[in-house]
Scaffold this active site. Structure first.
Site, PDB file in Angstrom:
ATOM      1  N   GLN A 220      39.145  46.130  26.398  1.00 51.64           N
ATOM      2  CA  GLN A 220      40.203  47.206  26.215  1.00 51.64           C
ATOM      3  C   GLN A 220      41.400  46.347  26.217  1.00 51.64           C
ATOM      4  OE1 GLN A 220      41.442  49.200  29.700  1.00 51.64           O
ATOM      5  NE2 GLN A 220      42.450  50.612  28.865  1.00 51.64           N
TER       6      GLN A 220
ATOM      7  N   ILE B  90      31.420  37.927  23.084  1.00 53.76           N
ATOM      8  CA  ILE B  90      29.677  37.699  23.148  1.00 53.76           C
ATOM      9  C   ILE B  90      29.545  38.031  22.290  1.00 53.76           C
ATOM     10  CG2 ILE B  90      29.496  36.698  25.793  1.00 53.76           C
ATOM     11  CD1 ILE B  90      29.268  40.580  26.127  1.00 53.76           C
TER      12      ILE B  90
ATOM     13  N   TYR C 279      32.520  46.089  42.485  1.00 53.96           N
ATOM     14  CA  TYR C 279      33.370  45.285  41.611  1.00 53.96           C
ATOM     15  C   TYR C 279      34.374  44.493  43.162  1.00 53.96           C
ATOM     16  CZ  TYR C 279      37.680  46.015  38.145  1.00 53.96           C
ATOM     17  OH  TYR C 279      38.188  45.836  37.059  1.00 53.96           O
TER      18      TYR C 279
HETATM   19  C1  AKB Z   1      37.880  50.338  36.982  1.00 53.57           C
HETATM   20  O1  AKB Z   1      38.639  51.536  37.274  1.00 53.57           O
HETATM   21  O2  AKB Z   1      37.294  50.239  37.027  1.00 53.57           O
HETATM   22  C2  AKB Z   1      39.296  49.759  36.622  1.00 53.57           C
HETATM   23  C3  AKB Z   1      40.435  48.963  37.292  1.00 53.57           C
HETATM   24  C4  AKB Z   1      41.114  49.876  38.121  1.00 53.57           C
HETATM   25  O3  AKB Z   1      40.523  48.116  37.651  1.00 53.57           O
HETATM   26  N1  AKB Z   1      40.172  50.545  35.346  1.00 53.57           N
END
Ligand code: AKB
Length: 317
Positions: free
Chosen positions: A12, A35, A143
């Site tokens: 993106q 990749i 994350y």
């Molecule tokens: C997500 O929603 O995981 C990403 C971010 C806010 O890092 N768009």
């Protein structure tokens, strides 16, 4: 002259950043790293070199850096928040082992490195409103864990080895060119697509859930301006809060209805994405980015919505 490698050039951010960098640094080389399965196509393929660049294969990245005499790496390889919850070990591998590969190569070959962080680097203990630049970062998603560790490791390489690492905490990014995938904030992009296609939108995020969001042209400007900033003005490096707008699904829905009045939306909350969204700030304070390198966004919710709808109509209808 700049010679740049963009890792994740077909994603993106990468698909638009690579093209913008090629325009801005037309006397240098901007290599589109990809990749297998995500090969560049069209303008991205035709406007400059492309190389297989898997962040987890260190020698491959090192060979590209040597071949093109790369001085700057934009490291955009990542699994976004909802996907990282499904594949936490893969997320760790790409985001952490991959980053370590990049930082080691940068140390040996004297490259500057941009690796994005995110609103996801914050957690439920972080102040929600006007989230300060320097505050509690105890995220509860994989994350988020990788994003905090990215910030720390990048600062470590700067302090210890002098590697020129810089980064911003991106809000949810909204764009019409390449779809995001697997993020918590992606509902906002999906809402625009549904509205322009004349479809009802089923919203996975609850009414009243505010998150920072940003239009892609502002995100690209932030990444490039930060990498161009004079180092002596940077008191922070990894990573700067940047903000331009904050809304909940209802606020976005109303902004879209101002342009497409018969658009319909209903809620069907996804518990995984909602839990992630609930742990993120409502709105960040970006005063340090403004002071240290002159950050100012150009778009607000209304101007972004107007542009998104016009561009998606051209693309989809
Ligand atoms: C997500 O929603 O995981 C990403 C971010 C806010 O890092 N768009």
């Amino acid at each position: 002259m700049k010679n740049i490698l963009v890792i994740g050039s077909t994603g993106q951010i990468g698909s638009e950043l690579t093209m913008k960098l090629r325009k801005e640094y037309s006397n240098g080389t901007v290599v589109a790293g990809y990749i297998p399965g995500a090969e560049p196509k069209g303008d991205l393929l035709e406007s400059g070199p492309a190389e297989y660049a898997n962040v987890c294969i260190a020698h491959q990245i090192a060979e590209i850096v040597d071949k093109y005499d790369i001085d700057t790496i934009y490291n955009l390889a990542a699994l976004l928040s909802a996907t990282a919850e499904r594949y936490p070990l893969k997320a760790w591998d790409i985001q952490m082992n991959g980053l370590l590969n990049i930082l080691e190569i940068a140390r040996e070959k004297h490259c500057a490195v941009f690796t994005p962080s995110s609103i996801g680097s914050f957690g439920p203990d972080t102040p929600r409103d006007n989230t300060p630049q320097d505050t509690i970062q105890r995220p509860t998603s994989m994350y988020g864990v990788t994003k905090v560790a990215t910030e720390l490791l990048s600062d470590y390489y700067f302090e210890k080895y002098g590697v020129d690492t810089r980064s911003v905490r991106f809000p949810g990014l909204i764009s019409y060119k390449t779809l995001p995938g697997g993020g918590t904030t992606d509902y906002a992009v999906e809402m625009y697509y549904a509205a322009v296609r004349g479809e009802e939108f089923v919203c996975p995020i609850a009414y009243g859930t505010y998150m920072d969001m940003m239009y892609m042209p502002d995100a690209l400007k932030a990444a490039i301006n930060l990498m161009e900033a004079r180092p002596r003005y940077l008191h922070h490096r990894n990573s700067f809060n940047i903000a331009s707008m904050s809304f909940d699904p209802e606020g976005l829905y109303k902004a879209i209805c101002a342009e497409i009045p018969d658009f319909k939306m209903r809620y069907e909350v996804d518990p995984v994405r909602q839990a992630i969204a609930d742990s993120w700030p409502n709105k960040m304070d970006d005063v340090c980015a403004r002071k240290e390198w002159g950050w100012t966004p150009s778009y607000n919710l209304e101007s972004m919505t107007h542009d998104m709808i016009a561009r998606l109509r051209e693309k989809l209808l």
